[in-house]
Design a protein around this motif. Structure first.
Motif, PDB file in Angstrom:
ATOM      1  N   SER A 128      36.727  59.979  26.403  1.00 16.67           N
ATOM      2  CA  SER A 128      36.778  58.585  25.955  1.00 16.67           C
ATOM      3  C   SER A 128      38.188  58.025  26.005  1.00 16.67           C
ATOM      4  CB  SER A 128      36.224  58.474  24.526  1.00 16.67           C
ATOM      5  OG  SER A 128      37.005  59.238  23.618  1.00 16.67           O
ATOM      6  N   GLY A 129      39.206  58.893  25.926  1.00 13.38           N
ATOM      7  CA  GLY A 129      40.581  58.426  25.940  1.00 13.38           C
ATOM      8  C   GLY A 129      41.185  58.295  27.328  1.00 13.38           C
ATOM      9  N   PHE A 130      40.439  58.678  28.358  1.00 14.48           N
ATOM     10  CA  PHE A 130      40.956  58.527  29.724  1.00 14.48           C
ATOM     11  C   PHE A 130      40.855  57.074  30.154  1.00 14.48           C
ATOM     12  CE2 PHE A 130      39.939  58.577  34.383  1.00 14.48           C
ATOM     13  CZ  PHE A 130      41.233  58.838  34.807  1.00 14.48           C
ATOM     14  N   ARG A 131      41.969  56.512  30.602  1.00 12.97           N
ATOM     15  CA  ARG A 131      42.019  55.102  30.958  1.00 12.97           C
ATOM     16  C   ARG A 131      42.346  54.940  32.442  1.00 12.97           C
ATOM     17  NH1 ARG A 131      39.482  53.329  26.549  1.00 12.97           N
ATOM     18  NH2 ARG A 131      40.558  53.981  24.643  1.00 12.97           N
ATOM     19  N   PRO A 132      41.350  54.702  33.290  1.00 10.43           N
ATOM     20  CA  PRO A 132      41.630  54.454  34.709  1.00 10.43           C
ATOM     21  C   PRO A 132      42.587  53.285  34.907  1.00 10.43           C
ATOM     22  CG  PRO A 132      39.271  54.794  34.340  1.00 10.43           C
ATOM     23  CD  PRO A 132      39.902  54.688  32.993  1.00 10.43           C
ATOM     24  N   GLU A 133      42.603  52.355  33.938  1.00 17.62           N
ATOM     25  CA  GLU A 133      43.485  51.187  34.038  1.00 17.62           C
ATOM     26  C   GLU A 133      44.965  51.578  33.993  1.00 17.62           C
ATOM     27  OE1 GLU A 133      39.741  50.141  31.650  1.00 17.62           O
ATOM     28  OE2 GLU A 133      41.239  51.759  31.702  1.00 17.62           O
ATOM     29  N   CYS A 134      45.244  52.819  33.561  1.00 26.68           N
ATOM     30  CA  CYS A 134      46.633  53.266  33.436  1.00 26.68           C
ATOM     31  C   CYS A 134      47.116  54.032  34.659  1.00 26.68           C
ATOM     32  CB  CYS A 134      46.793  54.137  32.189  1.00 26.68           C
ATOM     33  SG  CYS A 134      46.547  53.234  30.645  1.00 26.68           S
ATOM     34  N   MET A 135      46.276  54.149  35.685  1.00 29.16           N
ATOM     35  CA  MET A 135      46.705  54.857  36.896  1.00 29.16           C
ATOM     36  C   MET A 135      47.948  54.190  37.479  1.00 29.16           C
ATOM     37  SD  MET A 135      44.725  57.452  37.283  1.00 29.16           S
ATOM     38  CE  MET A 135      45.205  57.931  38.958  1.00 29.16           C
ATOM     39  N   GLY A 136      48.942  55.006  37.777  1.00 34.39           N
ATOM     40  CA  GLY A 136      50.162  54.507  38.390  1.00 34.39           C
ATOM     41  C   GLY A 136      51.195  53.959  37.426  1.00 34.39           C
ATOM     42  N   LEU A 137      50.891  53.956  36.119  1.00 40.99           N
ATOM     43  CA  LEU A 137      51.878  53.475  35.153  1.00 40.99           C
ATOM     44  C   LEU A 137      53.094  54.403  35.113  1.00 40.99           C
ATOM     45  CD1 LEU A 137      49.902  52.326  31.964  1.00 40.99           C
ATOM     46  CD2 LEU A 137      51.156  50.900  33.583  1.00 40.99           C
ATOM     47  N   ASN A 138      54.253  53.818  34.888  1.00 41.34           N
ATOM     48  CA  ASN A 138      55.491  54.593  34.777  1.00 41.34           C
ATOM     49  C   ASN A 138      56.226  54.173  33.509  1.00 41.34           C
ATOM     50  OD1 ASN A 138      55.597  56.167  37.387  1.00 41.34           O
ATOM     51  ND2 ASN A 138      55.402  54.082  38.192  1.00 41.34           N
ATOM     52  N   PRO A 139      55.918  54.819  32.380  1.00 35.90           N
ATOM     53  CA  PRO A 139      56.566  54.441  31.127  1.00 35.90           C
ATOM     54  C   PRO A 139      58.067  54.737  31.172  1.00 35.90           C
ATOM     55  CG  PRO A 139      55.307  56.459  30.842  1.00 35.90           C
ATOM     56  CD  PRO A 139      54.974  55.933  32.199  1.00 35.90           C
ATOM     57  N   PRO A 140      58.846  54.066  30.332  1.00 32.20           N
ATOM     58  CA  PRO A 140      60.297  54.277  30.325  1.00 32.20           C
ATOM     59  C   PRO A 140      60.666  55.745  30.153  1.00 32.20           C
ATOM     60  CG  PRO A 140      59.721  52.395  28.960  1.00 32.20           C
ATOM     61  CD  PRO A 140      58.430  53.032  29.347  1.00 32.20           C
ATOM     62  N   ASN A 141      61.598  56.205  30.970  1.00 34.15           N
ATOM     63  CA  ASN A 141      62.114  57.575  30.905  1.00 34.15           C
ATOM     64  C   ASN A 141      61.053  58.635  31.201  1.00 34.15           C
ATOM     65  OD1 ASN A 141      64.524  56.316  29.993  1.00 34.15           O
ATOM     66  ND2 ASN A 141      63.811  56.445  27.874  1.00 34.15           N
ATOM     67  N   GLY A 142      59.901  58.203  31.708  1.00 32.11           N
ATOM     68  CA  GLY A 142      58.857  59.146  32.058  1.00 32.11           C
ATOM     69  C   GLY A 142      58.164  59.786  30.876  1.00 32.11           C
ATOM     70  N   VAL A 143      58.337  59.228  29.688  1.00 38.40           N
ATOM     71  CA  VAL A 143      57.730  59.793  28.472  1.00 38.40           C
ATOM     72  C   VAL A 143      56.535  58.945  28.056  1.00 38.40           C
ATOM     73  CG1 VAL A 143      58.086  60.399  26.055  1.00 38.40           C
ATOM     74  CG2 VAL A 143      59.930  60.765  27.708  1.00 38.40           C
TER      75      VAL A 143
END
Length: 483
Positions: A128-143
């Motif tokens: 339920s916590g898997f978000r296909p909408e987040c594919m390719g996201l690059n959060p700051p500093n990779g964290v």
């Protein structure tokens, strides 16, 4: 000699060994509690409770008809962890959080761990916590997982095990900070004698972490705590942390996205926001991307996030690692990404999505603790030894109808700590939630939240299920007896 007749009940007791002698590091506290007059102990317990009441240390129980707010119960006998034991816990938690972050980043990019067959792809995609909408996201500093609360238990063998990971919106750290204030007032000289590791710098460390995520290079980035509002069970904590860090507490209605920039409404006009410490689940953060019926979110927030105009902690999508079925594979993640064996082991876990495990679970419900993979707070759980035949039969039907939604674990002989009950001490079962901050490096708060099952014989420590808390002392040296 109040501990003379103390009964460990056959469990691992964290203050006394099987011969009734204080364990290393606990001697001073055991001696002092043993000789303090009963009326003095009661006075200090009552004073602690009054202080917490005045501080407004509360939580909410959803669906409670008796009122929205409850005071979080507190026991004055501290839970003590010797420094040498803590070092292993700290090292194991750093290892675990590093591997989890690598897993989440891999999952939303190349998915090597799935292609190599380390974790079943269907298990991840059905989380339920898997978000296909987040594919390719690059959060700051990779964290991705900036703030984590990992639940640990100590078994009958005296070893610590990981019970579950909390990477979405882990709560409870405010109780750690306030419990410490109360205990320092109640037993001031004990801290000087025992050299208890401090926790008071957590808000400053958290603020520095959040400021370090700011996409802009301004000298003073604007950081805010984003809360769902006063009816959330952890609202006290949201307001407490905002106050401790000296930053704004906002709700979705206070925020708006203009030209891919998040702006905050203030009494003096609009103000740019660089970082949001969100205490709201993915589902509700942006109705344009996730749940379209969300009244708590900010339309366009994910667009601003993808454009690098605002930072979110924790990053969207981290909840996939909270899934209790994914949890079973964390030791494999550590081996896969770091080439190391897990320092802290998982509790033995049966995945009902596996046919062999399913049959074992259904045949042994009276011995097991069975949990829904997406629930928290002690809800949706069957404690086999404390259940009825009818409850097990009804639960078995739920498991058979949706095996992917359930895991099972042995009923653990959780360790116990002495707890003040009327005019004597009784052992009560405890767990531990240390808090980990992942910024430029990884910091683990010494100790964390000890939750205690205040009901006699209960194994459920959650506040919503009748649990309370204790202050957790990581002691750096054996102290004197003064309290």
């Amino acid at each position: 000699m109040r501990f003379k007749d103390y009964d460990n009940g056959g469990f691992y007791d964290e203050m006394f060994d099987t011969d009734g002698k204080p364990r290393p590091g606990t001697e001073a506290v055991a001696e002092r509690f043993n000789v303090l007059p009963l009326e003095e102990l009661k006075r200090r317990q009552l004073a602690a409770e009054k202080t917490l009441l005045q501080m407004g240390i509360t939580f909410s129980v959803y669906g409670d008809e008796q009122g929205t707010e409850r005071i979080f119960p507190f026991d004055i006998v501290p839970r003590i962890i010797p420094h040498n034991e803590w070092i292993e816990i700290e090292t194991g938690l750093k290892q675990r959080v590093q591997a989890l972050n690598m897993f989440i980043n891999d999952l939303y990019h190349e998915q090597k761990i799935l292609k190599d067959g380390i974790i079943p792809e269907e298990l991840v995609r059905s989380a339920s916590g898997f978000r296909p909408e987040c594919m390719g996201l690059n959060p700051p500093n990779g964290v991705w997982c900036h703030i984590t609360g990992t639940d640990l238990v100590r078994g009958g063998d005296g070893k610590f095990y990981v019970l579950e990971d909390n990477l979405r919106c882990p709560s409870g750290v405010s109780y750690v900070l306030e419990n410490r204030v109360v205990m320092k007032r109640s037993f001031p000289r004990a801290f000087d004698a025992a050299r208890v590791a401090p926790v008071s710098d957590y808000p400053n460390r958290l603020l520095r972490l959040l400021q370090g995520l700011a996409p802009s290079r301004r000298d003073k980035p604007v950081v805010a705590v984003w809360s769902p509002g006063v009816y959330n069970s952890a609202y006290f904590e949201h307001s407490f942390l905002a106050q401790q860090m000296g930053i704004e507490l906002v709700e979705g209605r206070d925020l708006v996205v203009i030209d891919d920039q998040v702006m905050m409404r203030t009494t003096t006009g609009m103000r740019q926001v660089d970082v949001l410490y969100r205490r709201i689940d993915d589902d509700f953060i942006d109705p344009e991307v996730f749940r379209s019926d969300s009244m708590l979110g900010v339309p366009g927030l994910m667009r601003a996030y993808r454009a690098g105009r605002v930072a979110l902690a924790n990053a969207p999508g981290t909840g996939v690692a909270d899934d209790k079925a994914i949890y079973a594979y964390v030791p494999a993640m550590i081996k896969y990404y770091l080439g190391e064996e897990a320092i802290l082991n998982n509790v033995e876990t049966y995945l009902c999505s596996r046919e062999k495990d399913l049959q074992y679970v259904l045949a042994n419900l009276e011995k097991l603790v069975v949990k829904k993979v997406g629930e928290s707070g002690g809800y949706g759980m069957l404690v086999g030894p404390h259940s009825t035949v009818q409850e097990r039969a009804e639960y078995a039907e739920q498991v058979k109808a949706n095996p992917r939604n359930f895991i099972a674990q042995p009923t653990l002989a959780l360790s116990r700590v002495p707890t003040l009950v009327d005019d004597h001490f009784e052992g009560r079962h405890v767990d531990l939630r240390p808090y980990i901050l992942y910024g430029e490096d990884i910091y683990v708060m010494p100790g964390g939240l000890t939750r205690v099952a205040l009901k006699k014989g209960s194994l459920v420590v959650n506040s919503s299920q009748g649990g309370g808390s204790k202050d957790t002392w990581v002691v750096e040296a054996q102290g004197g007896a003064a309290c």
